[in-house]
Design an enzyme around this catalytic site. Structure first.
Site, mmCIF file in Angstrom:
data_model
loop_
_atom_site.group_PDB
_atom_site.id
_atom_site.type_symbol
_atom_site.label_atom_id
_atom_site.label_comp_id
_atom_site.label_asym_id
_atom_site.label_seq_id
_atom_site.Cartn_x
_atom_site.Cartn_y
_atom_site.Cartn_z
ATOM 1 N N ALA A 182 -1.403 -9.470 -0.177
ATOM 2 C CA ALA A 182 -2.381 -8.723 -1.027
ATOM 3 C C ALA A 182 -2.952 -7.552 -0.021
ATOM 4 O O ALA A 182 -3.031 -6.646 -0.548
ATOM 5 C CB ALA A 182 -3.640 -9.551 -1.554
ATOM 6 N N ASP A 183 -3.115 -7.840 1.076
ATOM 7 C CA ASP A 183 -3.381 -6.983 2.076
ATOM 8 C C ASP A 183 -2.296 -5.835 2.180
ATOM 9 O O ASP A 183 -2.659 -4.713 2.286
ATOM 10 C CB ASP A 183 -3.779 -7.499 3.477
ATOM 11 C CG ASP A 183 -5.177 -8.031 3.447
ATOM 12 O OD1 ASP A 183 -6.205 -7.463 2.991
ATOM 13 O OD2 ASP A 183 -5.360 -8.914 4.275
ATOM 14 N N LEU A 184 -1.262 -6.206 2.277
ATOM 15 C CA LEU A 184 -0.034 -5.416 2.512
ATOM 16 C C LEU A 184 0.213 -4.512 1.397
ATOM 17 O O LEU A 184 0.294 -3.380 1.585
ATOM 18 C CB LEU A 184 1.243 -6.160 2.879
ATOM 19 C CG LEU A 184 1.073 -6.999 4.295
ATOM 20 C CD1 LEU A 184 2.189 -8.076 4.504
ATOM 21 C CD2 LEU A 184 1.084 -6.152 5.326
#
Length: 400
Positions: A182-184
């Site tokens: 999700a961050d990436l």
């Protein structure tokens, strides 16, 4: 814009673009690193009290003699950047940031919603300082809506955004993806949005505020799992290492390991059957919808066929008959694979305290029409905290 920030003569499509990176953790730093990989001058602004949170995330840490330990987590998202420390709660820190903003092209931040406003840098104020500034703001669940401003962490977002519900060995064993996806993805979407906003600024002369979130990034890649619900009204579930809509497509055991295959068309099904002496028109297996409906029988058949082969021999046979296949490599095997190195996915840099280190590299390469590669090969190691104070201060004194 001439800049003392580019002291190594690095090039790239974004050469001369200045990015002020106020982000920390992974989503924002990954977005800024993507622009740095493309040649932008990225100034990472960190708190003097320990810097980016990820400098303390570990183990593993690497501890060079006589120097502060380095977090391998921090190293993954901060290549091609300069580091300066500013306390944005002080007048001096805010004044220095205002000077940077006035000369920058992009500002990136992933504070909790409203924090940057309270520090005196609302979008309106930033636009006053620099009308051409492109602003990227990354949040957990969105900047508005009933849960706008809610804090976001990757695994929580993977669960809340549905990704974990169709990842895992089965409906009762949901799992997170093995990297902070999700961050990436938020970082990737953020960088994508910044590039579009820079292109728009080329036409209009005015900057834009780009917003994305961990929630948006995961929902944005639901792909067929999304339309499976929005159009067909079906809720996708975790099905382990086999595709929910294509069969056979997944991981199968061999005599000494496992092999993955993708029989993604009827033509491939016929090739597969010819190679293994199977009647392609076997009852219940003649078409992909039939094979999906009878998944357990197809998986059992393929598993029985593969059990008599070692992995190497099976991969050779599958290649000969033209069926896409591969093994499952661990990380060491991936980075020792010559194909990985050939694609520029490893870069060698000189770190200020660690010395020569090898990092995962950028996933983009650029070529002229004649086939000549023009990808930037000079990369900066992730900076130690505050390493570029003098360089950035000198840049601030340059005439615009």
């Amino acid at each position: 814009m001439a800049s003392t920030l580019n002291t190594t003569g690095r090039t790239g499509p974004l050469n001369g673009t200045v990015v002020v990176d106020l982000t920390r953790a992974l989503a924002g730093p990954h977005a800024a690193m993507m622009l740095g990989d493309l040649g932008a001058d990225v100034i990472k602004v960190e708190s003097p009290k320990g810097g980016d949170d990820t400098r303390g995330w570990g183990p593993p840490f690497v501890e060079p003699a006589g120097a502060e330990r380095e977090s391998t987590y921090f190293l993954c998202a901060n290549r091609n950047k300069r580091s300066i420390t500013l306390d944005l709660k002080t007048d001096d820190g805010r004044h220095a940031l205002a000077e940077m903003v006035a000369k920058a092209d992009v500002l990136m931040e992933n504070f909790r919603t409203g924090v940057l406003d309270r520090l005196g840098f609302s979008p309106e104020r930033l636009a006053e300082l620099n009308p051409r500034l492109v602003i990227l703001s990354i949040s957990g669940f969105g900047h508005d809506g009933p849960e706008g401003g809610r804090a976001g962490y990757d695994q929580i977002a993977q669960g809340e955004a549905g990704l974990m519900s169709f990842t895992g060995s089965g409906p009762d064993d949901v799992q997170r993806v093995g990297v902070p996806i999700a961050d990436l993805l938020a970082g990737m979407y953020g960088a994508f949005g910044v590039l579009a906003a820079l292109r728009q600024r080329d036409r209009t002369g005015t900057g834009t505020v780009v917003r994305t979130s961990l929630l948006a990034s995961v929902v944005g890649v639901h792909a067929f799992q999304g339309t499976k619900w929005t159009v067909a009204g079906e809720i996708g579930e975790a099905q382990g290492n086999h595709h929910p809509s294509i069969c056979p497509y997944g991981l199968f055991p061999t005599a000494d390991g496992a092999v993955q295959i993708s029989v993604g068309s009827e033509g491939l099904w016929h090739r597969f059957c010819a190679g293994f002496g199977v009647d392609p028109d076997t009852e219940g297996m003649a078409t992909n919808p039939q094979r999906v409906a009878n998944r357990s029988e197809v998986i059992a058949l393929v598993s029985k066929l593969f059990a008599g082969y070692d992995t190497t021999s099976l991969l050779r046979l599958l290649d000969e008959i033209g069926v896409p296949a591969g093994k499952v490599r661990n990380v060491r095997e991936v980075y020792e694979w010559e194909q990985t190195r050939s694609q520029g996915l490893l870069v060698d840099v000189e770190h200020a305290t660690l010395g020569p280190v090898t990092l995962p590299g950028p996933p983009l390469r650029f070529f002229r029409p004649d086939g000549t590669e023009v990808t930037e090969t000079r990369h900066l190691a992730p900076p130690v905290l505050g390493a570029d104070e003098d360089l950035v201060r000198a840049w601030l004194k340059e005439a615009v």
